[in-house]
Design a protein around this motif. Structure first.
Motif, PDB file in Angstrom:
ATOM      1  N   GLY A 281     -65.101 109.484  39.296  1.00 53.32           N
ATOM      2  CA  GLY A 281     -64.046 109.356  40.507  1.00 53.32           C
ATOM      3  C   GLY A 281     -63.111 108.191  40.241  1.00 53.32           C
ATOM      4  N   SER A 282     -62.085 107.783  41.140  1.00 56.67           N
ATOM      5  CA  SER A 282     -61.176 106.783  40.966  1.00 56.67           C
ATOM      6  C   SER A 282     -60.854 106.295  42.525  1.00 56.67           C
ATOM      7  CB  SER A 282     -59.939 107.147  40.273  1.00 56.67           C
ATOM      8  OG  SER A 282     -59.362 108.247  40.737  1.00 56.67           O
ATOM      9  N   GLY A 283     -60.182 105.101  42.456  1.00 52.24           N
ATOM     10  CA  GLY A 283     -59.877 104.867  43.850  1.00 52.24           C
ATOM     11  C   GLY A 283     -61.007 104.295  44.697  1.00 52.24           C
ATOM     12  N   LYS A 284     -61.030 104.783  46.000  1.00 53.70           N
ATOM     13  CA  LYS A 284     -62.075 104.278  46.704  1.00 53.70           C
ATOM     14  C   LYS A 284     -63.213 105.225  46.597  1.00 53.70           C
ATOM     15  CE  LYS A 284     -59.894 101.206  49.255  1.00 53.70           C
ATOM     16  NZ  LYS A 284     -60.070  99.738  49.356  1.00 53.70           N
ATOM     17  N   ALA A 285     -63.085 106.314  45.759  1.00 54.81           N
ATOM     18  CA  ALA A 285     -64.153 107.103  45.409  1.00 54.81           C
ATOM     19  C   ALA A 285     -64.943 106.829  44.130  1.00 54.81           C
ATOM     20  CB  ALA A 285     -63.769 108.512  45.471  1.00 54.81           C
ATOM     21  N   ALA A 286     -64.225 105.793  43.381  1.00 53.32           N
ATOM     22  CA  ALA A 286     -65.070 105.347  42.210  1.00 53.32           C
ATOM     23  C   ALA A 286     -66.581 104.985  42.103  1.00 53.32           C
ATOM     24  CB  ALA A 286     -64.267 104.284  41.704  1.00 53.32           C
ATOM     25  N   ARG A 287     -67.367 105.471  41.330  1.00 54.21           N
ATOM     26  CA  ARG A 287     -68.739 104.782  41.276  1.00 54.21           C
ATOM     27  C   ARG A 287     -69.079 104.983  39.665  1.00 54.21           C
ATOM     28  NH1 ARG A 287     -67.988 110.152  42.721  1.00 54.21           N
ATOM     29  NH2 ARG A 287     -69.448 111.756  42.253  1.00 54.21           N
ATOM     30  N   PHE A 288     -70.134 104.125  39.453  1.00 56.69           N
ATOM     31  CA  PHE A 288     -70.506 104.088  38.178  1.00 56.69           C
ATOM     32  C   PHE A 288     -72.161 104.353  38.023  1.00 56.69           C
ATOM     33  CE2 PHE A 288     -67.226 101.124  39.064  1.00 56.69           C
ATOM     34  CZ  PHE A 288     -66.305 101.369  38.171  1.00 56.69           C
ATOM     35  N   VAL A 289     -72.251 104.752  37.043  1.00 59.03           N
ATOM     36  CA  VAL A 289     -73.866 105.315  36.370  1.00 59.03           C
ATOM     37  C   VAL A 289     -74.192 104.342  35.514  1.00 59.03           C
ATOM     38  CG1 VAL A 289     -75.278 107.100  36.028  1.00 59.03           C
ATOM     39  CG2 VAL A 289     -73.425 107.417  37.448  1.00 59.03           C
ATOM     40  N   VAL A 290     -75.388 103.785  35.633  1.00 60.37           N
ATOM     41  CA  VAL A 290     -76.063 102.827  34.593  1.00 60.37           C
ATOM     42  C   VAL A 290     -77.197 103.181  34.307  1.00 60.37           C
ATOM     43  CG1 VAL A 290     -74.255 101.042  35.385  1.00 60.37           C
ATOM     44  CG2 VAL A 290     -76.660 101.197  36.483  1.00 60.37           C
ATOM     45  N   GLY A 291     -77.855 102.851  33.063  1.00 63.83           N
ATOM     46  CA  GLY A 291     -79.024 103.181  32.805  1.00 63.83           C
ATOM     47  C   GLY A 291     -79.658 101.996  32.162  1.00 63.83           C
ATOM     48  N   LEU A 292     -80.902 101.626  32.462  1.00 67.84           N
ATOM     49  CA  LEU A 292     -81.756 100.360  32.440  1.00 67.84           C
ATOM     50  C   LEU A 292     -82.695 100.461  31.561  1.00 67.84           C
ATOM     51  CD1 LEU A 292     -81.848  99.634  36.343  1.00 67.84           C
ATOM     52  CD2 LEU A 292     -79.910  99.164  34.801  1.00 67.84           C
ATOM     53  N   GLU A 293     -83.344  99.288  31.045  1.00 67.61           N
ATOM     54  CA  GLU A 293     -84.112  99.124  30.146  1.00 67.61           C
ATOM     55  C   GLU A 293     -85.630  99.792  30.637  1.00 67.61           C
ATOM     56  OE1 GLU A 293     -82.997  95.275  27.616  1.00 67.61           O
ATOM     57  OE2 GLU A 293     -84.292  95.002  29.139  1.00 67.61           O
ATOM     58  N   ASN A 294     -85.704  99.837  32.020  1.00 68.22           N
ATOM     59  CA  ASN A 294     -86.986 100.351  32.510  1.00 68.22           C
ATOM     60  C   ASN A 294     -86.895 101.890  32.534  1.00 68.22           C
ATOM     61  OD1 ASN A 294     -85.290 100.708  34.669  1.00 68.22           O
ATOM     62  ND2 ASN A 294     -86.734  99.487  35.885  1.00 68.22           N
ATOM     63  N   ALA A 295     -85.903 102.440  32.022  1.00 68.78           N
ATOM     64  CA  ALA A 295     -85.724 103.912  32.056  1.00 68.78           C
ATOM     65  C   ALA A 295     -85.181 104.409  33.514  1.00 68.78           C
ATOM     66  CB  ALA A 295     -86.927 104.845  31.602  1.00 68.78           C
ATOM     67  N   GLU A 296     -84.912 103.662  34.297  1.00 68.48           N
ATOM     68  CA  GLU A 296     -84.274 104.103  35.830  1.00 68.48           C
ATOM     69  C   GLU A 296     -82.984 104.200  35.439  1.00 68.48           C
ATOM     70  OE1 GLU A 296     -87.165 101.385  38.589  1.00 68.48           O
ATOM     71  OE2 GLU A 296     -84.974 101.174  38.740  1.00 68.48           O
ATOM     72  N   ILE A 297     -82.353 105.078  36.131  1.00 68.41           N
ATOM     73  CA  ILE A 297     -80.765 105.486  36.374  1.00 68.41           C
ATOM     74  C   ILE A 297     -80.461 104.915  37.889  1.00 68.41           C
ATOM     75  CG2 ILE A 297     -79.054 107.148  35.935  1.00 68.41           C
ATOM     76  CD1 ILE A 297     -80.549 106.638  33.760  1.00 68.41           C
TER      77      ILE A 297
END
Length: 302
Positions: A281-297
């Motif tokens: 998304g973009s604007g006010k609807a933008a969000r990010f997905v990140v992956g972590l070293e402990n395998a969580e998303i």
């Protein structure tokens, strides 16, 4: 008056200047079974001519260049920041008219990079090639090439960091300023107290237009260089940047609201970010997905 009290009085009297207020963002853990192991798929094709991790960058828009990649594997620089000590010594470019141009670096330099980046930085209709060029004695630089006549020529450079085994990683090429040009964002020394810099290419060359400390967009020894993401978070027509803090345990959101590079949100995470960052998304609807070293998303959102 005690110094601490004096500083407090000054702060109350003059406030925070033009610094933007921090927005409230949150992290929500996602079901890992619904997210691919590689959060952002790599769509670039493998480059020919022997570079172990080289990729072909393509440019589908207007301009004189349609593809670029590195070649000429060499071990003359033993830094190995991307997981091995094999770097590139040659830049290949395919022209829109079907021709090919090649540039070879001197014995004292390498491309400490996996792929060039292609964009029209200054809005003149020609395509620039943005590279990470390193000196074996003075470390990395951002160096820009273009087509001059029938050959590749250097257009501009940030200059080398100044010490061997000092690297930088490009975070994004985007219209951060809204001035009709595309700027270059990169993190210098992302493993030892990284600083985010933004540069603009004009008639006089590259000009630094912003800097902030405390970032990292790379895991030392990893070939994953995409620990950053771009989105117009505020809907103002200028791109903003999401990238990890120096310890990679916080996602920081920065941009040029008010004309100054500043952070407007940050979200702490239970482990270090170590995977490419996805944007939805973009604007006010933008969000990010990140992956972590402990395998969580985790999804980072307003």
């Amino acid at each position: 008056m005690h110094l601490r009290c004096f500083v407090a009085v000054i702060f109350l009297a003059f406030g925070t200047g033009d610094l933007p207020a921090q927005e409230r963002w949150s992290a929500s853990r996602l079901d890992g079974s619904s997210v691919p192991e590689i959060i952002v798929n790599e769509t670039r094709r493998m480059a020919p001519h022997g570079l172990p991790d080289g990729l072909i960058e393509t440019h589908g828009g207007k301009g004189d260049i349609i593809a670029a990649w590195y070649a000429g594997p060499t071990t003359r620089y033993g830094h190995g920041i991307l997981g091995d000590a094999i770097e590139a010594s040659i830049l290949h470019v395919t022209m829109r008219d079907g021709g090919m141009l090649t540039l070879s670096l001197p014995e004292t330099e390498v491309f400490e990079d996996r792929y060039p980046r292609l964009t029209d930085l200054d809005g003149d209709g020609s395509t620039e090639i943005v590279t990470i060029r390193s000196s074996v004695s003075e470390g990395a630089s951002v160096t820009i090439y273009g087509v001059g006549g029938s050959r590749l020529v250097q257009r501009a450079t940030t200059g080398f960091i100044g010490l061997a085994n000092r690297w930088l990683n490009i975070a994004g090429l985007a219209p951060f300023l809204g001035n009709g040009r595309t700027q270059i964002a990169f993190v210098r020394t992302p493993h030892i107290g990284g600083t985010l810099f933004v540069y603009d290419l004009g008639e006089s060359g590259l000009t630094q237009v912003g800097a902030l400390g405390g970032f990292s967009n790379h895991v030392i020894g990893s070939r994953e260089m995409r620990l950053s993401a771009l989105a117009d978070i505020n809907g103002d027509g200028r791109m903003d940047l999401a990238l990890p803090s120096a310890d990679r345990r916080t996602l920081r959101l920065v941009g040029f609201a008010g004309g100054t590079l500043s952070e407007f949100a940050s979200v702490g995470l239970p482990a270090r970010i170590d995977k490419a960052i996805a944007v939805k998304g973009s604007g006010k609807a933008a969000r990010f997905v990140v992956g972590l070293e402990n395998a969580e998303i985790h999804e980072i959102h307003r």
